[in-house]
Every structure is written in structure tokens, then in C-alpha cells.
Design an enzyme around this catalytic site. Structure first.
Site, PDB file in Angstrom:
ATOM      1  N   CYS A  53      31.156   6.092  -8.613  1.00  0.00           N
ATOM      2  CA  CYS A  53      31.130   7.690  -8.502  1.00  0.00           C
ATOM      3  C   CYS A  53      32.575   8.060  -8.919  1.00  0.00           C
ATOM      4  O   CYS A  53      33.536   7.628  -8.028  1.00  0.00           O
ATOM      5  CB  CYS A  53      30.544   7.815  -7.144  1.00  0.00           C
ATOM      6  SG  CYS A  53      30.884   9.529  -6.636  1.00  0.00           S
ATOM      7  N   CYS A  59      36.560  10.912  -1.569  1.00  0.00           N
ATOM      8  CA  CYS A  59      35.449  11.182  -0.827  1.00  0.00           C
ATOM      9  C   CYS A  59      35.428  10.183   0.421  1.00  0.00           C
ATOM     10  O   CYS A  59      35.521   8.983   0.028  1.00  0.00           O
ATOM     11  CB  CYS A  59      34.158  11.479  -1.286  1.00  0.00           C
ATOM     12  SG  CYS A  59      32.584  11.663  -0.260  1.00  0.00           S
ATOM     13  N   CYS A  62      31.375   7.325   1.261  1.00  0.00           N
ATOM     14  CA  CYS A  62      31.156   5.893   0.647  1.00  0.00           C
ATOM     15  C   CYS A  62      32.376   4.884   1.288  1.00  0.00           C
ATOM     16  O   CYS A  62      33.532   5.433   1.173  1.00  0.00           O
ATOM     17  CB  CYS A  62      30.679   5.733  -0.585  1.00  0.00           C
ATOM     18  SG  CYS A  62      29.179   6.450  -1.010  1.00  0.00           S
ATOM     19  N   CYS A 136      27.692  13.170  -6.737  1.00  0.00           N
ATOM     20  CA  CYS A 136      27.416  12.149  -5.648  1.00  0.00           C
ATOM     21  C   CYS A 136      26.550  11.428  -6.349  1.00  0.00           C
ATOM     22  O   CYS A 136      25.451  11.795  -6.950  1.00  0.00           O
ATOM     23  CB  CYS A 136      27.102  12.990  -4.461  1.00  0.00           C
ATOM     24  SG  CYS A 136      26.672  11.693  -3.289  1.00  0.00           S
ATOM     25  N   GLN A 236      13.763   8.247   8.185  1.00  0.00           N
ATOM     26  CA  GLN A 236      14.414   7.134   7.722  1.00  0.00           C
ATOM     27  C   GLN A 236      15.115   7.783   6.397  1.00  0.00           C
ATOM     28  O   GLN A 236      14.448   8.674   5.713  1.00  0.00           O
ATOM     29  CB  GLN A 236      13.534   6.114   7.163  1.00  0.00           C
ATOM     30  CG  GLN A 236      12.658   5.420   8.537  1.00  0.00           C
ATOM     31  CD  GLN A 236      13.557   4.740   9.261  1.00  0.00           C
ATOM     32  OE1 GLN A 236      14.725   4.262   8.833  1.00  0.00           O
ATOM     33  NE2 GLN A 236      13.188   4.341  10.439  1.00  0.00           N
ATOM     34  N   PHE A 264       9.541   3.919  20.459  1.00  0.00           N
ATOM     35  CA  PHE A 264      10.658   4.617  19.627  1.00  0.00           C
ATOM     36  C   PHE A 264      10.011   4.987  18.346  1.00  0.00           C
ATOM     37  O   PHE A 264      10.496   4.766  17.408  1.00  0.00           O
ATOM     38  CB  PHE A 264      12.055   3.699  19.706  1.00  0.00           C
ATOM     39  CG  PHE A 264      12.404   3.311  20.766  1.00  0.00           C
ATOM     40  CD1 PHE A 264      13.259   4.024  21.665  1.00  0.00           C
ATOM     41  CD2 PHE A 264      12.059   1.943  21.235  1.00  0.00           C
ATOM     42  CE1 PHE A 264      13.918   3.667  22.734  1.00  0.00           C
ATOM     43  CE2 PHE A 264      12.630   1.595  22.518  1.00  0.00           C
ATOM     44  CZ  PHE A 264      13.749   2.409  23.066  1.00  0.00           C
ATOM     45  N   ASP A 333      11.449   0.176  17.518  1.00  0.00           N
ATOM     46  CA  ASP A 333      12.617   0.562  16.415  1.00  0.00           C
ATOM     47  C   ASP A 333      13.646   1.481  17.483  1.00  0.00           C
ATOM     48  O   ASP A 333      13.322   2.943  17.170  1.00  0.00           O
ATOM     49  CB  ASP A 333      11.781   1.497  15.396  1.00  0.00           C
ATOM     50  CG  ASP A 333      12.853   1.993  14.389  1.00  0.00           C
ATOM     51  OD1 ASP A 333      14.157   1.670  14.254  1.00  0.00           O
ATOM     52  OD2 ASP A 333      12.628   2.878  13.714  1.00  0.00           O
ATOM     53  N   CYS A 359      18.960  -0.642  13.497  1.00  0.00           N
ATOM     54  CA  CYS A 359      19.870  -0.255  12.662  1.00  0.00           C
ATOM     55  C   CYS A 359      21.131  -0.710  13.116  1.00  0.00           C
ATOM     56  O   CYS A 359      22.326  -0.140  12.623  1.00  0.00           O
ATOM     57  CB  CYS A 359      19.841   1.457  12.760  1.00  0.00           C
ATOM     58  SG  CYS A 359      19.976   2.185  14.134  1.00  0.00           S
TER      59      CYS A 359
HETATM   60  C1  SAM Z   1      15.602   4.810  14.914  1.00  0.00           C
HETATM   61  S1  SAM Z   1      14.716   6.169  15.612  1.00  0.00           S
HETATM   62  C2  SAM Z   1      13.106   5.476  15.096  1.00  0.00           C
HETATM   63  C3  SAM Z   1      12.103   6.563  14.883  1.00  0.00           C
HETATM   64  C4  SAM Z   1      10.695   6.162  13.957  1.00  0.00           C
HETATM   65  N1  SAM Z   1      10.331   4.689  14.551  1.00  0.00           N
HETATM   66  C5  SAM Z   1      10.999   6.023  12.714  1.00  0.00           C
HETATM   67  O1  SAM Z   1      11.124   5.102  12.005  1.00  0.00           O
HETATM   68  O2  SAM Z   1      11.201   7.451  12.267  1.00  0.00           O
HETATM   69  C6  SAM Z   1      14.864   5.759  17.155  1.00  0.00           C
HETATM   70  C7  SAM Z   1      13.982   7.063  17.973  1.00  0.00           C
HETATM   71  O3  SAM Z   1      13.976   6.499  19.461  1.00  0.00           O
HETATM   72  C8  SAM Z   1      14.060   7.803  20.210  1.00  0.00           C
HETATM   73  N2  SAM Z   1      14.710   7.520  21.478  1.00  0.00           N
HETATM   74  C9  SAM Z   1      16.062   7.392  21.821  1.00  0.00           C
HETATM   75  N3  SAM Z   1      16.055   7.248  22.934  1.00  0.00           N
HETATM   76  C10 SAM Z   1      15.077   7.076  23.374  1.00  0.00           C
HETATM   77  C11 SAM Z   1      14.563   6.836  25.128  1.00  0.00           C
HETATM   78  N4  SAM Z   1      15.449   6.462  25.945  1.00  0.00           N
HETATM   79  N5  SAM Z   1      13.298   6.503  25.003  1.00  0.00           N
HETATM   80  C12 SAM Z   1      12.337   6.802  24.363  1.00  0.00           C
HETATM   81  N6  SAM Z   1      12.652   7.098  22.803  1.00  0.00           N
HETATM   82  C13 SAM Z   1      13.855   7.371  22.603  1.00  0.00           C
HETATM   83  C14 SAM Z   1      14.581   8.766  19.269  1.00  0.00           C
HETATM   84  O4  SAM Z   1      14.244  10.067  19.548  1.00  0.00           O
HETATM   85  C15 SAM Z   1      14.227   8.272  17.853  1.00  0.00           C
HETATM   86  O5  SAM Z   1      12.971   9.050  17.616  1.00  0.00           O
END
Ligand code: SAM
Length: 402
Positions: A53, A59, A62, A136, A236, A264, A333, A359
Site C-alpha cells: 500500500c 498511515c 496497518c 487503502c 465479523q 456470546f 465466542d 480474538c
Molecule cells: C466477539 S463478539 C462475538 C459475537 C458473535 N458470536 C459474532 O460472531 O458475531 C462478543 C460478544 O459478546 C458480547 N458480550 C460482551 N460481554 C458480555 C457479557 N458479559 N455477557 C454476555 N455477552 C457479552 C458482546 O456484546 C458481543 O456480542
């Protein structure tokens, strides 16, 4: 200038050299000469490449474009391996799957007023200089094409002293834009914003917490379901990353489940595609996301298996072993902090299979150890790089009862 040899990279992708603060944009083994203002590479690594880039020098978005793709792939994989090793764990780590350039469908740009009008871009590294990025290599073309619109919104909303953040998401219906940090909204500004949104064909515009205009709901497709996430919701970062994580989750939970818990769950990235084959109970802390998930499930008119969305704080109120006993598999997640309490409950549960998505390799490894100490086996890890050229890495993993 001080001469040094780069020993390794830290988790932010910066070079570590004895007695010096972290040095960005270097590679292990390189001999460098550094001062606070300047960096000179005396002996370049064989993995050093010309950044793809033209904005990379200025920038700060990255961090890894000076390294070959194979170096970045190996380094990100080693970050996961080292995180596990620090917890006394080893497993099969599969080859990393990296999203293509120009596929980032969600990004927050910064906008500022200038003497001539406005500029939009990313911040330079460790600085308050704003860099325009018309070429970009990361952003989805639909976001780059919206630069004139983002400049127009910046002219309207930023003040002479404060810029605005422009969170843009590509949706089926066009761009979903959420502007924060701008001047206080009066009736005149709200009307102008609505007009500008129409002029530039935005799917939806939100100003701070204020919904301004929705030409068409900015839907995302999760399997057969159309979901309209609330403004600024988690999604995502690339369609490729989402598909890669979903495929790994499907493999990890196995083919023959009757009931799966998705913890989550966000607004249904995994729950809704899984519901083609299996009943899902989704748990998520944000009520606006569970409402979006539920509406998405209803939008399919009964083609999916039953999916229920529950709003629950899984840090304070994790699902306990007796609640978990109903599930053939669990998808988890969590955010970057991981989910220690929920993993402690899973570790003493009878759930046969767990699909973990993370992540953050450090909190993943901590939570993986909790599961393995409870009798689970970590079968494999699939690294996923949907933040190409950044120092981030994500992963999916399979745990089964040992
Ligand atoms: C990494 S994101 C994953 C969301 C989903 N699995 C996706 O792939 O789109 C983490 C999620 O955890 C939720 N979160 C954060 N803290 C939380 C908590 N204490 N209890 C329940 N959910 C929570 C966030 O709102 C978010 O939607």
C-alpha cells in the site's frame, strides 16, 4: 542513533531489542540504527518486502505490510502457539486462513474539518496526524467509494477543534454509517443529515445515539436469515473471516447434535446458520443484539429449527453445569477479555463438545487451560486472519471430553 539487533516481535508486532523501547516496523534478526525520530534498517531481513500500500509509510492502521505474507502467517501462528505453551498446552495448529485484501466490511475512519473543507482517513502511528487513504488495500471498495460522502458528513458535523468518528459497515442495502463525536445536534443539523443520507444513498444513518434516516434496513445475511444489527453492533470484520470461523465451528460441534448453546452470540452470526440443522439457544449480554437475532430468526418464516435468544450477562451469571447438561455442544465466542467464569462452569460440565472462537490468543490459552484441567482435550486450533496486515489474530478451536 543507537545500533541494535531485533530479537523478536511483541504481541503488537513491534520489535524487541535489549535496552530499547519497542520498535515498530522491523523484523527479527534485523540490525537497525534507531533514535526517537528515525529508524534505519542496516541489515534487512529476508522476509522484508515493499509494502503493497502506498499509504503504509504515513498511515498507522496497518502494522505488518513490511513483512512477507509467509512471515506474517508464521508469526501470527507462533503467537497462538506461544500463548498455549505459556499455559502448558500443545495441540495441532492448522495453517492460518487469511482474508483477501480489500475485504474489510466494517471500519471506523476519522474525519476532520480543514481550511478547504474536510478530510477522512486513519490516524498516523502514535500521532494526531490524519492520513487520507484513497488507495487503502484493506477496506472494502464500497467503503472507499463512499469517501466523498464521508467528507460531506464530516464538513457538516465536525467542529474546527474536534473531529468525528465514522463507523461504516457494508450491508446488503448499502452503507450503514454511525457518526460519533460531532457537534451537538439541533433540528437544523438533523434535517441536513437526513438530506445528505438520502443524497448519498446510505442504507442507514445514526448520529450519536440518534437514528437519523433508514432508507432500507442495513441487513446482514446469516445463513438463510436476514438480520438488521443495531447501529455500531459487532460484526465479523470480513465475510471471508465469518465464513471461515463458521466452518470451523460447524466442524467442532460435529454433525449430530439436537440442541446447541451459542454463548456470546451477538446477533446470530453462528446461531442462525447452525439452526438449519439443529435447535439453538443463544445467550448474549446486549438486549438490542438478542432482539435483532430473534427478529432475524422470525424473518425466515419457519425454515430454521427453533432458535431462542436470551439476554444474560455471562460474566456475572455464567450458564452453570446443570443448565449446560442439556446441550450436545456449546459454541463460545467471548470478547477480548475471554470468559473465565463461563469456562470454569464448562470445565465441570458434561457437555461433550465445545467450539471456541477467540480474538485474543492470551485469554484463549488461559481459558483453554481451565477446560483441559477439567478433563477436556484441545483437539485442534484453526488460526484466522481477518485483520490482514494488523498484529491481531483470531482462532477457532475444538474441545472434546477426553
Ligand atoms: C466477539 S463478539 C462475538 C459475537 C458473535 N458470536 C459474532 O460472531 O458475531 C462478543 C460478544 O459478546 C458480547 N458480550 C460482551 N460481554 C458480555 C457479557 N458479559 N455477557 C454476555 N455477552 C457479552 C458482546 O456484546 C458481543 O456480542
Amino acid at each position: 542513533m543507537t545500533d541494535a539487533v531485533i530479537e523478536r516481535l511483541n504481541l503488537r508486532g513491534e520489535g524487541v531489542a535489549e535496552g530499547l523501547p519497542p520498535i515498530p516496523r522491523v523484523l527479527p534478526g534485523e540490525e537497525v540504527s534507531v533514535s526517537p525520530e528515525r529508524l534505519q534498517i542496516l541489515t534487512p531481513s529476508e522476509h522484508r518486502v515493499s509494502p503493497p500500500c502506498r499509504h503504509y509509510k504515513a498511515c498507522g492502521a496497518c502494522a505488518m505490510q513490511h513483512a512477507s505474507d509467509s512471515f506474517v502467517a508464521d508469526w501470527k501462528t507462533s503467537v497462538i502457539a506461544q500463548g498455549l505453551s505459556a499455559q502448558g498446552l500443545t495441540t495441532r495448529i492448522r495453517p492460518i486462513l487469511t482474508s483477501p485484501p480489500a475485504s474489510r466490511r466494517r471500519a471506523t475512519l476519522h474525519g476532520r474539518r480543514t481550511k478547504k473543507g474536510a478530510m477522512v482517513g486513519f490516524m498516523a502511528r502514535a500521532s494526531d496526524v490524519l492520513v487520507e487513504v484513497p488507495d487503502c488495500q484493506v477496506l472494502h471498495p464500497a467503503i472507499l467509494a463512499a469517501t466523498p460522502a464521508l467528507e460531506a458528513f464530516t464538513r457538516l458535523t465536525a467542529t474546527r477543534t474536534a473531529g468525528v468518528d465514522l463507523a461504516v459497515t457494508v450491508s446488503e442495502a448499502g452503507l450503514d454509517l454511525c457518526i460519533t463525536g460531532g457537534r451537538a445536534a439541533d433540528r437544523g443539523l438533523l434535517a441536513e443529515l437526513a438530506q445528505l443520507a438520502g443524497q448519498h444513498g446510505l442504507a442507514r444513518l445514526t448520529y450519536g445515539d440518534e437514528p437519523i434516516a433508514t432508507r432500507e434496513p442495513p441487513a446482514q445475511r446469516f445463513g438463510p436469515a436476514r438480520v438488521v444489527p443495531p447501529p455500531g453492533a459487532f460484526l465479523q470484520a470480513t465475510a471471508h473471516g465469518e465464513a471461515t470461523l463458521l466452518a470451523a465451528v460447524q466442524e467442532a460441534i460435529g454433525p449430530e447434535q439436537s440442541l446447541v448453546a451459542d454463548l456470546f452470540a451477538g446477533c446470530g452470526t453462528f446461531s442462525l446458520p447452525l439452526a438449519r440443522d439443529v435447535e439453538v439457544e443463544a445467550y448474549e449480554g446486549d438486549a438490542a443484539l438478542t432482539a435483532a437475532l430473534d427478529a432475524g430468526w422470525r424473518s425466515t418464516g419457519g425454515t430454521l429449527r427453533r432458535t431462542t435468544a436470551h439476554t444474560r450477562d455471562l460474566f456475572r451469571q455464567p450458564l452453570l453445569p446443570d443448565e449446560l447438561a442439556r446441550y450436545g455442544a456449546v459454541v463460545i465466542d467471548p470478547p477480548r477479555a475471554g470468559a473465565e467464569a463461563q469456562h470454569r462452569a464448562l470445565a465441570t460440565s458434561s457437555v461433550p463438545r465445545i467450539a471456541a472462537v477467540s480474538c485474543n490468543p492470551v485469554t484463549f490459552a488461559r481459558d483453554a487451560r481451565i477446560l483441559t484441567e477439567g478433563g477436556y482435550r484441545l483437539d485442534w486450533v484453526q488460526p484466522v486472519d481477518q485483520f490482514r496486515w494488523s498484529s491481531h489474530v483470531e482462532l477457532a478451536a475444538q474441545f472434546t471430553q477426553a
